[in-house]
Design a protein around this motif. Sequence first.
Motif, short mmCIF file in Angstrom:
data_model
loop_
_atom_site.label_atom_id
_atom_site.label_comp_id
_atom_site.label_asym_id
_atom_site.label_seq_id
_atom_site.Cartn_x
_atom_site.Cartn_y
_atom_site.Cartn_z
N VAL A 36 33.42 45.55 40.56
CA VAL A 36 32.05 46.03 41.33
C VAL A 36 31.72 47.20 40.19
N SER A 37 32.68 48.16 40.20
CA SER A 37 32.23 49.26 39.21
C SER A 37 31.65 49.40 37.77
N LEU A 38 33.12 48.31 37.00
CA LEU A 38 32.64 47.53 36.06
C LEU A 38 31.21 46.45 35.68
N LEU A 39 31.14 45.67 36.78
CA LEU A 39 29.65 45.25 36.98
C LEU A 39 28.81 45.95 37.06
N GLN A 40 28.71 46.42 38.03
CA GLN A 40 27.48 47.95 37.30
C GLN A 40 27.18 49.09 36.49
N ARG A 41 28.06 49.11 35.53
CA ARG A 41 27.96 50.08 34.96
C ARG A 41 28.12 49.19 33.32
N ARG A 42 28.48 47.87 32.87
CA ARG A 42 28.35 47.22 32.20
C ARG A 42 28.04 45.84 31.50
N ASP A 43 27.40 44.76 32.86
CA ASP A 43 27.41 43.56 33.29
C ASP A 43 28.31 43.45 33.12
N ALA A 44 30.04 44.15 33.33
CA ALA A 44 30.69 42.84 32.94
C ALA A 44 31.24 41.94 34.33
N TYR A 45 30.42 40.74 34.13
CA TYR A 45 30.67 39.49 35.30
C TYR A 45 31.80 38.87 34.63
N THR A 46 32.11 38.32 33.24
CA THR A 46 33.39 37.55 33.25
C THR A 46 34.81 38.45 33.79
N ILE A 47 35.07 39.90 33.99
CA ILE A 47 35.61 40.70 34.79
C ILE A 47 35.37 40.68 36.51
N ALA A 48 34.31 40.72 36.69
CA ALA A 48 34.30 40.89 37.72
C ALA A 48 34.72 38.86 38.72
N LEU A 49 34.16 38.22 37.78
CA LEU A 49 34.35 36.47 38.58
C LEU A 49 35.80 36.44 38.07
N VAL A 50 36.82 36.71 36.96
CA VAL A 50 38.06 36.73 37.43
C VAL A 50 38.80 37.48 37.88
N GLU A 51 37.92 38.53 38.90
CA GLU A 51 39.14 38.95 39.63
C GLU A 51 38.75 38.32 40.92
N ALA A 52 37.27 37.86 41.06
CA ALA A 52 36.96 37.09 42.32
C ALA A 52 37.55 36.13 42.47
N TRP A 53 38.21 35.53 41.56
CA TRP A 53 39.05 34.24 40.95
C TRP A 53 40.27 33.78 41.61
N ALA A 54 40.37 35.56 41.39
CA ALA A 54 42.65 35.94 41.35
C ALA A 54 42.22 36.72 43.30
N THR A 55 41.39 36.82 43.94
CA THR A 55 41.17 37.84 44.93
C THR A 55 41.30 36.45 45.84
N VAL A 96 27.90 40.52 41.91
CA VAL A 96 27.76 39.62 40.77
C VAL A 96 26.38 38.79 41.50
N VAL A 97 26.55 38.37 42.26
CA VAL A 97 24.93 37.72 42.97
C VAL A 97 23.79 38.24 42.71
N LEU A 98 23.77 39.81 43.22
CA LEU A 98 23.35 40.72 43.31
C LEU A 98 22.61 41.30 41.98
N LYS A 99 24.29 41.25 41.19
CA LYS A 99 23.22 41.83 39.42
C LYS A 99 21.98 40.86 38.73
N MET A 100 23.18 39.81 39.22
CA MET A 100 21.93 38.42 38.24
C MET A 100 20.42 38.85 39.33
#
Length: 127
Positions: A36-55, A96-100
């Motif tokens: 979540v923090s990387l998504l907010q700071r860097r638009d790291a959609y890929t990292i967030a989605l990979v983490e969502a997939w893993a969890t 991710v949705v909120l950021k989009m």
Amino acid sequence: ATVVSLNLLLTYNKIGTTIQLVVALISLVGVTYLAVSLLQRRDAYTIALVEAWATFAICIELGNPKDIIENSFDQHEISLVRWTAGIATVIILGAVVLKMVRHSSSATPDDETHPIETPTETTGINP
């Protein structure tokens, strides 16, 4: 990958299940925070989605855990980690949705960034 390696290392070294459980829960919280923090700071959609997939995969896997997990942990502990992983998935995907949505609402419409030119502006000839 580092979080998985840490948890596997604890299992390999036969560290007590209480410590394994605590580290697993802390890992899920940490991964969620990081995504979540990387998504907010860097638009790291890929990292967030990979983490969502893993969890999400953890959540699904613990719905029908392997024998080694069932023999090591009681059903309450398995459910606790499963629900934590599911909640982590929802939090990450929600971020991710909120950021989009925020990103799309802050973008300027195409016609403001690329105004349509009239024939006079492009050719110098009045129609």
